[in-house]
Design a protein around this motif. Sequence first.
Motif, PDB file in Angstrom:
ATOM      1  N   ALA A 152       0.873  -1.181   0.000  1.00  0.00           N
ATOM      2  CA  ALA A 152       0.000   0.000   0.000  1.00  0.00           C
ATOM      3  C   ALA A 152       0.902   1.220   0.000  1.00  0.00           C
ATOM      4  CB  ALA A 152      -0.905   0.000   1.220  1.00  0.00           C
ATOM      5  N   GLU A 153       0.610   2.170  -0.886  1.00  0.00           N
ATOM      6  CA  GLU A 153       1.442   3.362  -0.959  1.00  0.00           C
ATOM      7  C   GLU A 153       0.622   4.564  -1.403  1.00  0.00           C
ATOM      8  OE1 GLU A 153       4.553   3.126  -3.855  1.00  0.00           O
ATOM      9  OE2 GLU A 153       3.201   2.646  -5.514  1.00  0.00           O
ATOM     10  N   ARG A 154       1.147   5.743  -1.076  1.00  0.00           N
ATOM     11  CA  ARG A 154       0.486   7.000  -1.461  1.00  0.00           C
ATOM     12  C   ARG A 154       1.323   7.643  -2.559  1.00  0.00           C
ATOM     13  NH1 ARG A 154      -3.388  10.418   0.505  1.00  0.00           N
ATOM     14  NH2 ARG A 154      -3.012  12.662   0.453  1.00  0.00           N
ATOM     15  N   LYS A 155       0.674   8.007  -3.668  1.00  0.00           N
ATOM     16  CA  LYS A 155       1.411   8.619  -4.780  1.00  0.00           C
ATOM     17  C   LYS A 155       0.477   9.500  -5.595  1.00  0.00           C
ATOM     18  CE  LYS A 155       0.771   4.504  -7.683  1.00  0.00           C
ATOM     19  NZ  LYS A 155       1.451   3.407  -8.413  1.00  0.00           N
ATOM     20  N   LEU A 156       1.078  10.338  -6.435  1.00  0.00           N
ATOM     21  CA  LEU A 156       0.296  11.212  -7.309  1.00  0.00           C
ATOM     22  C   LEU A 156      -0.422  10.397  -8.374  1.00  0.00           C
ATOM     23  CD1 LEU A 156       2.567  14.324  -7.965  1.00  0.00           C
ATOM     24  CD2 LEU A 156       0.311  14.319  -6.882  1.00  0.00           C
ATOM     25  N   SER A 157      -1.650  10.813  -8.677  1.00  0.00           N
ATOM     26  CA  SER A 157      -2.425  10.104  -9.699  1.00  0.00           C
ATOM     27  C   SER A 157      -3.360  11.078 -10.383  1.00  0.00           C
ATOM     28  CB  SER A 157      -3.248   8.987  -9.042  1.00  0.00           C
ATOM     29  OG  SER A 157      -4.213   8.481  -9.927  1.00  0.00           O
ATOM     30  N   LYS A 158      -3.602  10.841 -11.664  1.00  0.00           N
ATOM     31  CA  LYS A 158      -4.595  11.643 -12.381  1.00  0.00           C
ATOM     32  C   LYS A 158      -5.990  11.179 -11.980  1.00  0.00           C
ATOM     33  CE  LYS A 158      -2.261  13.451 -16.396  1.00  0.00           C
ATOM     34  NZ  LYS A 158      -2.482  14.813 -15.926  1.00  0.00           N
ATOM     35  N   VAL A 159      -6.873  12.129 -11.717  1.00  0.00           N
ATOM     36  CA  VAL A 159      -8.241  11.802 -11.316  1.00  0.00           C
ATOM     37  C   VAL A 159      -9.224  12.620 -12.149  1.00  0.00           C
ATOM     38  CG1 VAL A 159      -7.614  11.175  -8.955  1.00  0.00           C
ATOM     39  CG2 VAL A 159      -8.183  13.553  -9.481  1.00  0.00           C
ATOM     40  N   PHE A 196      -3.321   0.191  -3.612  1.00  0.00           N
ATOM     41  CA  PHE A 196      -2.855  -1.152  -3.295  1.00  0.00           C
ATOM     42  C   PHE A 196      -2.094  -1.665  -4.517  1.00  0.00           C
ATOM     43  CE2 PHE A 196      -6.569  -2.041  -0.169  1.00  0.00           C
ATOM     44  CZ  PHE A 196      -5.860  -1.429   0.854  1.00  0.00           C
ATOM     45  N   LYS A 197      -0.930  -2.255  -4.290  1.00  0.00           N
ATOM     46  CA  LYS A 197      -0.052  -2.636  -5.398  1.00  0.00           C
ATOM     47  C   LYS A 197      -0.406  -4.025  -5.936  1.00  0.00           C
ATOM     48  CE  LYS A 197       4.278  -1.290  -4.871  1.00  0.00           C
ATOM     49  NZ  LYS A 197       5.595  -1.033  -4.218  1.00  0.00           N
ATOM     50  N   ILE A 198      -1.569  -4.108  -6.525  1.00  0.00           N
ATOM     51  CA  ILE A 198      -2.035  -5.366  -7.122  1.00  0.00           C
ATOM     52  C   ILE A 198      -1.151  -5.796  -8.288  1.00  0.00           C
ATOM     53  CG2 ILE A 198      -3.665  -4.230  -8.692  1.00  0.00           C
ATOM     54  CD1 ILE A 198      -5.605  -6.535  -8.211  1.00  0.00           C
ATOM     55  N   THR A 199      -0.432  -4.839  -8.875  1.00  0.00           N
ATOM     56  CA  THR A 199       0.442  -5.164 -10.009  1.00  0.00           C
ATOM     57  C   THR A 199       1.543  -6.143  -9.618  1.00  0.00           C
ATOM     58  OG1 THR A 199       1.682  -3.141  -9.508  1.00  0.00           O
ATOM     59  CG2 THR A 199       0.034  -3.015 -11.255  1.00  0.00           C
ATOM     60  N   GLU A 200       1.876  -6.214  -8.325  1.00  0.00           N
ATOM     61  CA  GLU A 200       2.891  -7.170  -7.868  1.00  0.00           C
ATOM     62  C   GLU A 200       2.434  -8.618  -8.094  1.00  0.00           C
ATOM     63  OE1 GLU A 200       5.993  -6.467  -6.366  1.00  0.00           O
ATOM     64  OE2 GLU A 200       5.612  -4.409  -7.007  1.00  0.00           O
ATOM     65  N   ASP A 415      -2.132  -0.265 -10.535  1.00  0.00           N
ATOM     66  CA  ASP A 415      -2.337  -0.417  -9.107  1.00  0.00           C
ATOM     67  C   ASP A 415      -3.740   0.056  -8.750  1.00  0.00           C
ATOM     68  OD1 ASP A 415       0.057  -1.588  -8.392  1.00  0.00           O
ATOM     69  OD2 ASP A 415       1.090   0.322  -8.178  1.00  0.00           O
ATOM     70  N   TRP A 416      -4.291  -0.524  -7.715  1.00  0.00           N
ATOM     71  CA  TRP A 416      -5.687  -0.326  -7.320  1.00  0.00           C
ATOM     72  C   TRP A 416      -5.806   0.972  -6.512  1.00  0.00           C
ATOM     73  CZ3 TRP A 416      -8.235  -4.345  -3.500  1.00  0.00           C
ATOM     74  CH2 TRP A 416      -9.506  -3.916  -3.137  1.00  0.00           C
ATOM     75  N   LEU A 417      -6.454   1.976  -7.101  1.00  0.00           N
ATOM     76  CA  LEU A 417      -6.685   3.253  -6.429  1.00  0.00           C
ATOM     77  C   LEU A 417      -7.813   3.066  -5.421  1.00  0.00           C
ATOM     78  CD1 LEU A 417      -6.570   6.354  -6.067  1.00  0.00           C
ATOM     79  CD2 LEU A 417      -8.004   6.549  -8.112  1.00  0.00           C
ATOM     80  N   THR A 502     -11.426   8.017   2.736  1.00  0.00           N
ATOM     81  CA  THR A 502     -11.943   6.699   3.105  1.00  0.00           C
ATOM     82  C   THR A 502     -11.615   5.713   1.989  1.00  0.00           C
ATOM     83  OG1 THR A 502     -14.095   7.314   2.175  1.00  0.00           O
ATOM     84  CG2 THR A 502     -13.814   7.558   4.556  1.00  0.00           C
ATOM     85  N   MET A 503     -11.838   4.437   2.276  1.00  0.00           N
ATOM     86  CA  MET A 503     -11.467   3.399   1.315  1.00  0.00           C
ATOM     87  C   MET A 503     -12.588   3.106   0.321  1.00  0.00           C
ATOM     88  SD  MET A 503      -9.253   0.481   3.269  1.00  0.00           S
ATOM     89  CE  MET A 503      -9.396   0.801   5.013  1.00  0.00           C
ATOM     90  N   ASP A 504     -12.170   2.773  -0.867  1.00  0.00           N
ATOM     91  CA  ASP A 504     -13.068   2.251  -1.890  1.00  0.00           C
ATOM     92  C   ASP A 504     -13.876   1.088  -1.306  1.00  0.00           C
ATOM     93  OD1 ASP A 504     -14.202   1.220  -4.208  1.00  0.00           O
ATOM     94  OD2 ASP A 504     -12.313   0.450  -5.009  1.00  0.00           O
TER      95      ASP A 504
END
Length: 813
Positions: A152-159, A196-200, A415-417, A502-504
């Motif tokens: 799990a990580e926090r990073k910049l993302s386009k929304v 969440f790093k589902i790509t792993e 990765d799962w936003l 909050t979480m998805d």
Amino acid sequence: MATPYDHTSKDAVWQERWREAGAFTTSDDPLDARPKRYILDMFPYPSGAGLHVGHLEGYTATDIVSRYWRMKGENVLHPMGWDAFGLPAENYAIKTGVHPKETTKQNTDNFRSQIQKAGLSYDWEREIDTSSPEYYKWTQWFFLLLHGRELAERKLSKVNWCESCKTVLANEQVLDGRCERCDTEVVQKEQEQWFFKITEYADRLISSLDTIDWPDGIKAMQENWVGRSEGARIRFAVADSSDVLEVFTTRPDTLFGVTFMALAPEHPMVKQFTTSEQQAEVEAYIEATTKKSELERQASDEKTGVFTGGFVMNPVNGEQVPVWIADYVLMGYGTGAIMAVPAHDERDNVFANKYDLPIVNVIGGLEDPYAKEGGLLEHSDFLNGLDVKSGIQTAIEWIESNNAGVRETTYKLRDWLISRQRYWGAPIPMVYDDQGDVYALPEDELPVLLPEDVDFKPTGESPLVDSETFHAKEDMERITKKLHDAGTLSSDRTIVRRESDTMDGFACSSWYMFRFTDPHNADAFAGKEALSRMMPVDLYVGGAEHAVLHLLYARFFTMVLHDLGYVEFDEPFQALRNPGIILAEDNRKMSKRWGNVVNPDDVIAQHGADTLRMYEMFVGPIEDSKPWSQSGVLGVRRFVDKVWGLFASGSLAAGETPSETRTLLHKTLKKVQEDIEGFSFNTSVSAMMILANHLSEDPTVRVTQEVADVFLKVVSPFAPHLAESCYEAIGGGGLVAMMEWPQLDESALQDETVTIAFQVLGKTRGTFQVAPDATEEEALAIAAQLPGYAQHVGNAELKKVIYVPRRILNVIV
């Protein structure tokens, strides 16, 4: 003639009797030696509209399977709960001020009542609600588990951003570039989000599909969603520069056919390529692209773009290649840039024709120029004469040996936003210090409760931002001390606020199947013994629309738990089945807009729960879409009344069951149990109808005690209230739902005689009865006694005899 079956006086009585007897309670006794069977429905979001008949189709199917396996002596886990967090409840709160907790409770109470009216055999002692702190405490625990393993990580993302609603929108909430709720133009902007790093787990999410019994279409959708691609990352030198542009391609064999490059408008090198002459046009195009979601960019048939004015050099021939930007290229896949080969890629071809760009064919002998296989390479120097497969490998070897790139595997999966700037979801268990750095909460701080002092009006941030109780000073001081003591937080820093996102909702539904095995455990998401005893799910039933979200996320959670030693399996659902859609009578999808929604409560009130259940199983194969038919409902109701009429008097035929009846009885038993185990129900109902018609022809002879014992147990999973009522009417004790499934008598399946058509020169001249295993000589001897034999054969010589046992005897004279 018996009076019609009175469902109004019987359905609720039997439902209460089942509850009192604990008929559907799953045993947690570790000494219970019965085989386990876990049958699960995708739990519903409790909307204000309530259940519709489409929900009941899948629920009835799993109920039939659950009742059957209980009667077969298995310890069945068949639970129900509520996927209760969601945007509709919060939007309703924004409009009315009614707290989502209140509307969710009202809706779940209504759903529960509807389900119980249908006689569905859920173990209600295991009911869960994802919006309860007792549940989302463990959703937060999963977040900490993933965070601790760097998943799990926090990073910049386009929304997608709606300025009117002041909120981020999911791709599905953007229609034609506008907000689905307020019709405001949507723009894209960057924002820090949790992932969440589902790509792993990308490779395992594909390879493990071979181990589970799922529909091929769902497997294909998941495989395509993960989108594993093997190919090469190629470096194109930027003209008049020492820089390079990297692209990923699965088709390096087509390098000699490249006539232009296309970059995502967000690509960081767009500015470098753009000349002053093209700057205004490029900037306008980029601005327009920000108003489209990625889904729209991918789905649009129209391909658009703008020339940047820049060029790169093709590494295999040194030719200059123009660089364009195009919104069908996405930054999140590959490198955000493509080498375009319009002769052999349909999308590139449309683009090249629109903008009058060159098209160079490099594969000869293809009927379809876009085919992935076949043909031989041409106009390609050292690749000429090779097939595609050999050409790909040879091209990669050349690229690597000439330092023009490397072999590479890429994935479409992102990765799962999971961040949502909303109130009605599980709070993310992270905190921030006075320097803006983020920390995981200690586990003993869970659950992080949703506060009550919130304003639901959208501001662009979560309503939790301005809640005083959520960021209470005493809480921050307590957490600061714990992190200081643990050495996690520097002594000169203090915690000042919680994470307000909050979480998805999918985070909650990705592990609920585990909780059902041990729903009251306060010390773990589920105990190891309970998980080992009941998991994985044997049969999972729900809509195909969840193919690439919920189902993928649940598999990811399970694989993580397996790798960390929490569970012994890495796939949560062994078998998956998708019910088709039940359409309205006008063949349109049921919708309030069309006024064609069928409410199951209305059907149950008028015709009874068993009529609804049997009709939904009888109307067609479970996996097909099919229209609702009121006349069909009435037809099934007549069957219910017919079965009731066979037993309502309480008197049964004396003596043994007639052989013809006994054969049909056990054929029906065999058919029904095979169909249930094969998740096929419509032909089972047909078989029961045929048997009921046969019994009705002479009930005083055919409806014996044996018939009652077998037939009512066969009917029970489909029409349980009716079966109980009929069994009570004939003086039976106990509950049919808790009885053993009848034993199949294989010897009874053999018909005593079969009817054979007698033919002369292919024309039927009569019929006769013989034993099923009669020989040709025996059949011919009986046929010789027929009037048709004497008339059409007489003493003529038989040149040939064609005998098909159980069907025909054809003589050639």
